[in-house]
Enzyme design. Structure first.
Site, mmCIF file in Angstrom:
data_model
loop_
_atom_site.group_PDB
_atom_site.id
_atom_site.type_symbol
_atom_site.label_atom_id
_atom_site.label_comp_id
_atom_site.label_asym_id
_atom_site.label_seq_id
_atom_site.Cartn_x
_atom_site.Cartn_y
_atom_site.Cartn_z
ATOM 1 N N HIS A 313 -3.278 13.769 41.482
ATOM 2 C CA HIS A 313 -3.507 13.566 40.057
ATOM 3 C C HIS A 313 -2.176 13.275 39.380
ATOM 4 C CE1 HIS A 313 -4.726 14.432 35.879
ATOM 5 N NE2 HIS A 313 -5.955 14.188 36.294
ATOM 6 N N ASP A 371 -12.721 14.542 40.259
ATOM 7 C CA ASP A 371 -13.524 13.374 40.629
ATOM 8 C C ASP A 371 -14.066 13.474 42.054
ATOM 9 O OD1 ASP A 371 -13.030 11.885 38.184
ATOM 10 O OD2 ASP A 371 -10.979 11.696 38.915
#
Length: 448
Positions: A313, A371
């Site tokens: 991320h 996700d």
């Protein structure tokens, strides 16, 4: 950072060539790193700072969301995201983001009633949907319809009026779920389903999305709770690309509907809101647990275009705290739907186990993010991948509008105007067209 600026001992910059020095104030937030106040840097030195992507620049002063990427912390108004996802509900989190505190029972009931009364959209918007091709991407529809809301709700575009400002906030939170459900219905050729005021926010959304006039739709409370968690986990995430887009658009005085439409357009980018869709495509490409080592090696190969989606991320250099909740929710949903033997989930779990033990991924801090599991949940619920980013937008709208409201109410708010490091031509003389040399840059056009 609090609205009142807390200053530390200033930081001194010294130019060895000119002997010039300048003191930069150091501002302290309630949490997170201190920041250098460079507002007067150009005036004092004639210099700008250079920060592509603004990854080292605080663009605003906000009290809404705090992230510590190194420790894997995400707080909304001081509350841990895991507590909110497991103990709260989406509309309560909406109230928290908008107003700064969790509501009392009376305030919660009033807020829910207000949102319920705004869930319907103007009937003429149906004509706008019909102007799109049936195969239009739902996000394209979302951008157009949300942007058009200002043409239907003139009574809430004067945001200098606190009442109009709040009406616009409530309308966007309420109507975005209806607009998203209508985008789905239009894409599959089914009739639109009107909202029901006796349903909760997520129950209402599922009802508008999946019910049909020919039979009753039974809402599964566990599925509704999973949807609720999804929206909570996506409600806000500090100054990401779409939120920054909303703030930048809003800084010009644009109406809130146009600002949220701009945020939706930014979210549509595959590097931002399309990551959970990319995870599903990756898991489908892997196809079987036995092929995971092959794809792990591909991910390590610098010369291979394959990327391990759902890991790592931009902000988190630790385990994404939202991923824990999504992982548990994924198991709950698949168990409820008798899909525990789901091939994609098995691949995902095994992939996570291997990646978390592999020195390569540990060294590069490539931990699973939200996700990684959210795409599996949405697929199990029956959403096509084209709707994944729409669902993200529905959850994130409250964060966008809260950030917009905070910016509008900030007395030091200014129109956004980033500067640049110019690397183009210096001043040169204009030549009439007859005297200019032929360039080769467009020769490929002439051949085609």
């Amino acid at each position: 950072m609090t609205k009142k600026e807390n200053k530390k001992k200033p930081f001194t910059l010294f130019n060895n060539e000119t002997g010039q020095s300048v003191e930069l104030p150091v501002l302290m937030g309630t949490e997170g790193p201190d920041v250098l106040d460079i507002r007067n840097l150009y005036k004092d030195t004639g210099l700008f700072t250079y920060d592509p992507g603004y990854t080292s620049t605080a663009s605003c002063n906000s009290a809404i969301t705090f992230i510590d990427g190194n420790k894997g912390i995400l707080h909304h108004r001081g509350y841990n995201i895991k507590d909110l996802a497991n103990k709260s509900d989406f509309l309560e989190v909406c109230y928290l983001l908008l107003h700064g505190d969790l509501p009392s029972p009376e305030d919660k009931q009033k807020f829910e009633n207000v949102i319920q009364r705004h869930t319907m959209v103007h009937e003429q918007l149906v004509n706008l949907y019909r102007g799109f091709r049936r195969d239009a991407h739902p996000m394209a529809i979302m951008v157009g319809v949300v942007g058009a809301l200002s043409a239907f709700y003139h009574d809430s575009t004067d945001f200098s009026d606190i009442n109009q400002r709040m009406i616009a906030c409530h309308r966007l939170i309420a109507k975005i779920a209806t607009i998203g459900a209508m985008a789905y219905k239009y894409s599959i050729g089914q009739p639109f389903v009107y909202p029901k005021n006796n349903l909760s926010y997520c129950e209402n959304f599922l009802h508008m999305t999946f019910s049909v006039p020919t039979e009753d739709y039974i809402i599964n409370p566990k599925i509704s709770k999973a949807m609720d968690r999804f929206f909570i986990l996506h409600a806000d995430h500090e100054q990401n690309a779409s939120t920054s887009t909303v703030r930048l658009a809003g800084s010009s005085g644009a109406n809130p509907f146009a600002c949220i439409a701009a945020g939706i357009a930014s979210l549509w980018g595959p590097a931002h809101g399309g990551a959970n869709e990319a995870v599903i495509k990756m898991l489908e490409e892997i196809g079987d647990i036995s092929r995971i080592p092959e794809y792990i090696n591909k991910a390590k190969d610098k010369n291979d275009d394959f990327r391990l989606m759902g890991f790592g991320h931009r902000v988190y250099k630790n385990y994404d705290p939202r991923a824990d909740v999504m992982k548990i929710t994924a198991h709950e949903v698949l168990k409820e739907l008798n899909m525990e033997d789901d091939k994609l989930l098995k691949i995902a779990i095994e992939l996570e186990k291997i990646a978390l033990k592999d020195p390569y991924f540990i060294e590069k801090q490539l931990y699973p993010n939200v996700d990684f599991y959210s795409g599996i949940i949405l697929k199990a619920l029956g959403f096509p991948t084209s709707m994944f980013t729409v669902l993200f937008a529905i959850g994130r709208t409250v964060g966008w509008i809260s950030q917009w409201k905070e910016m509008i109410e900030d007395p030091i708010n200014k129109i956004g105007r980033p500067r640049q490091l110019y690397s183009g031509k210096k001043a040169r003389q204009y030549e009439i067209v007859e005297s200019r040399e032929k360039k080769s840059i467009f020769q490929w056009l002439w051949k085609n």
